[in-house]
Write an enzyme that holds these catalytic residues in place. Structure first.
Site, PDB file in Angstrom:
ATOM      1  N   HIS A   1      57.486  72.522  95.778  1.00 29.16           N
ATOM      2  CA  HIS A   1      57.213  73.994  95.433  1.00 29.16           C
ATOM      3  C   HIS A   1      56.032  74.064  94.795  1.00 29.16           C
ATOM      4  CE1 HIS A   1      57.556  77.722  93.655  1.00 29.16           C
ATOM      5  NE2 HIS A   1      58.477  78.190  94.331  1.00 29.16           N
TER       6      HIS A   1
ATOM      7  N   ASN B   1      66.171  81.103  94.643  1.00 29.89           N
ATOM      8  CA  ASN B   1      65.472  80.204  93.678  1.00 29.89           C
ATOM      9  C   ASN B   1      65.351  80.777  92.386  1.00 29.89           C
ATOM     10  OD1 ASN B   1      63.809  78.199  92.273  1.00 29.89           O
ATOM     11  ND2 ASN B   1      62.058  78.749  93.662  1.00 29.89           N
TER      12      ASN B   1
ATOM     13  N   GLU C   1      55.510  78.888 102.140  1.00 33.28           N
ATOM     14  CA  GLU C   1      55.245  80.213 101.026  1.00 33.28           C
ATOM     15  C   GLU C   1      53.616  80.212 100.465  1.00 33.28           C
ATOM     16  OE1 GLU C   1      59.002  80.417  98.401  1.00 33.28           O
ATOM     17  OE2 GLU C   1      58.108  78.653  97.800  1.00 33.28           O
TER      18      GLU C   1
ATOM     19  N   GLU D   1      54.806  75.794  92.543  1.00 35.34           N
ATOM     20  CA  GLU D   1      54.686  75.631  90.841  1.00 35.34           C
ATOM     21  C   GLU D   1      54.828  74.120  90.619  1.00 35.34           C
ATOM     22  OE1 GLU D   1      57.898  78.448  90.441  1.00 35.34           O
ATOM     23  OE2 GLU D   1      56.430  80.242  91.240  1.00 35.34           O
TER      24      GLU D   1
ATOM     25  N   GLY E   1      55.492  85.758  93.848  1.00 38.12           N
ATOM     26  CA  GLY E   1      55.688  86.467  92.440  1.00 38.12           C
ATOM     27  C   GLY E   1      54.607  87.508  92.374  1.00 38.12           C
TER      28      GLY E   1
ATOM     29  N   LYS F   1      64.524  79.513  89.579  1.00 39.55           N
ATOM     30  CA  LYS F   1      63.371  78.948  88.642  1.00 39.55           C
ATOM     31  C   LYS F   1      63.889  78.822  87.526  1.00 39.55           C
ATOM     32  CE  LYS F   1      60.070  81.121  91.756  1.00 39.55           C
ATOM     33  NZ  LYS F   1      58.765  81.595  92.157  1.00 39.55           N
TER      34      LYS F   1
ATOM     35  N   SER G   1      57.334  86.861  97.542  1.00 40.57           N
ATOM     36  CA  SER G   1      57.480  88.237  97.376  1.00 40.57           C
ATOM     37  C   SER G   1      58.472  88.951  98.419  1.00 40.57           C
ATOM     38  CB  SER G   1      56.555  88.900  97.269  1.00 40.57           C
ATOM     39  OG  SER G   1      55.589  88.432  96.056  1.00 40.57           O
TER      40      SER G   1
HETATM   41  P1  PGA Z   1      58.876  85.187  94.829  1.00 42.02           P
HETATM   42  O1  PGA Z   1      59.217  83.508  94.875  1.00 42.02           O
HETATM   43  O2  PGA Z   1      60.286  85.500  95.472  1.00 42.02           O
HETATM   44  O3  PGA Z   1      59.506  85.591  93.295  1.00 42.02           O
HETATM   45  O4  PGA Z   1      57.730  85.396  95.105  1.00 42.02           O
HETATM   46  C1  PGA Z   1      59.352  82.778  95.691  1.00 42.02           C
HETATM   47  C2  PGA Z   1      59.399  81.271  95.453  1.00 42.02           C
HETATM   48  O5  PGA Z   1      58.722  80.713  94.670  1.00 42.02           O
HETATM   49  O6  PGA Z   1      60.394  80.379  95.960  1.00 42.02           O
END
Ligand code: PGA
Length: 252
Positions: free
Chosen positions: A95, A9, A167, A97, A173, A11, A213
């Protein structure tokens, strides 16, 4: 056991040339990999170019979102048909976000999941608790609500029509990951839910990805768990070598 799935992903990162460079850097590093499915989710603007760059390879294209209507006056939105047109197979929906910044609540997510399924895209339904919810011991309750409401009104006949990504929001992140054992407990709960909702066989075959992460140094432990069938990778997927190492997890 379903075939593991690793999803990158990206983003809101990468211009078109940067996205093409990244995928071209990745392809030779995963060429020898068998029995793991790989998908990349670039931003909308790079979907076409990345789709061209992966043509003829086993790598699949994924979108980071979409709208639930098929067409119309919806300025700024992207329809399922537009994604299919670019040979997208997967679409990430719900997601955290999107839930946090763009008002995608359970109802919106359910409409998107439903449309994706009807329109022949494979939704990657994201669920996960916040830090506060975890501290209050509400992880299972929140995840259960998000899975059940996300699938409300949808028909899933086969395990390969749907992917779920667990998640934990506090792990995205942040560099913090759930321990493999703690993640497995939530995955196993989700497995039970989808089995009772969609039938034993379909529920068994649905890939449940872990996200938050995920890095080369924690993927092997996560993938050793029974109900972790792959990963949704943000930060570490922006580096071809790290994502390739995640795809080549040990134990495959
Ligand atoms: P990350 O993001 O690996 O940077 O923690 C995962 C995600 O949001 O899909």
């Amino acid at each position: 056991m379903p075939v593991p799935l690793m999803v990158a992903n990206w983003k809101m990162h990468k211009t078109v040339p940067e996205a093409v460079d990244l995928v071209q850097d990745l392809l030779p590093q995963i060429r020898e990999v068998r029995d793991v499915e790989v998908a990349v989710a670039p931003p909308y603007t790079a979907l076409h170019a990345v789709g061209k760059a992966i043509e003829g390879t086993p790598v699949e294209l994924a979108s980071q979102n979409m709208f639930w209507e098929l067409e119309g006056a919806f300025t700024g939105e992207i329809s399922p048909g537009m994604l299919r047109d670019l040979n997208c197979r997967y679409v990430i929906l719900g997601h955290s976000e999107r839930r946090q910044y763009f008002g995608d609540g359970d109802g919106e997510v359910a409409r998107k999941v439903n449309t994706a399924l009807v329109e022949g895209l494979v939704p990657i339904l994201c669920v996960g608790e916040t830090l506060g919810e975890r501290d209050y011991g509400k992880t299972f309750e929140v995840v259960q609500r998000q899975v059940l409401s996300g699938l409300d009104g949808s028909v899933v006949d086969r395990g390969d029509e749907l992917v779920i990504a667990y998640e934990p929001v506090w792990a995205i992140g942040t560099g913090k990951t759930s321990s493999p054992g703690a993640a497995q407990e939530v995955h196993s709960h989700i497995r039970g839910l989808v089995k009772s909702l969609l039938g034993e066989e379909t529920g068994r075959d649905i890939r449940i990805l872990y996200g938050g992460s995920v890095k080369p140094d924690n993927i092997d432990g996560l993938m050793a768990m029974d109900d972790i069938d792959g990963a949704l990778v943000g930060g570490a997927s922006l580096d071809a070598a790290s994502f390739a190492r995640i795809v080549r997890f040990k134990g495959m």
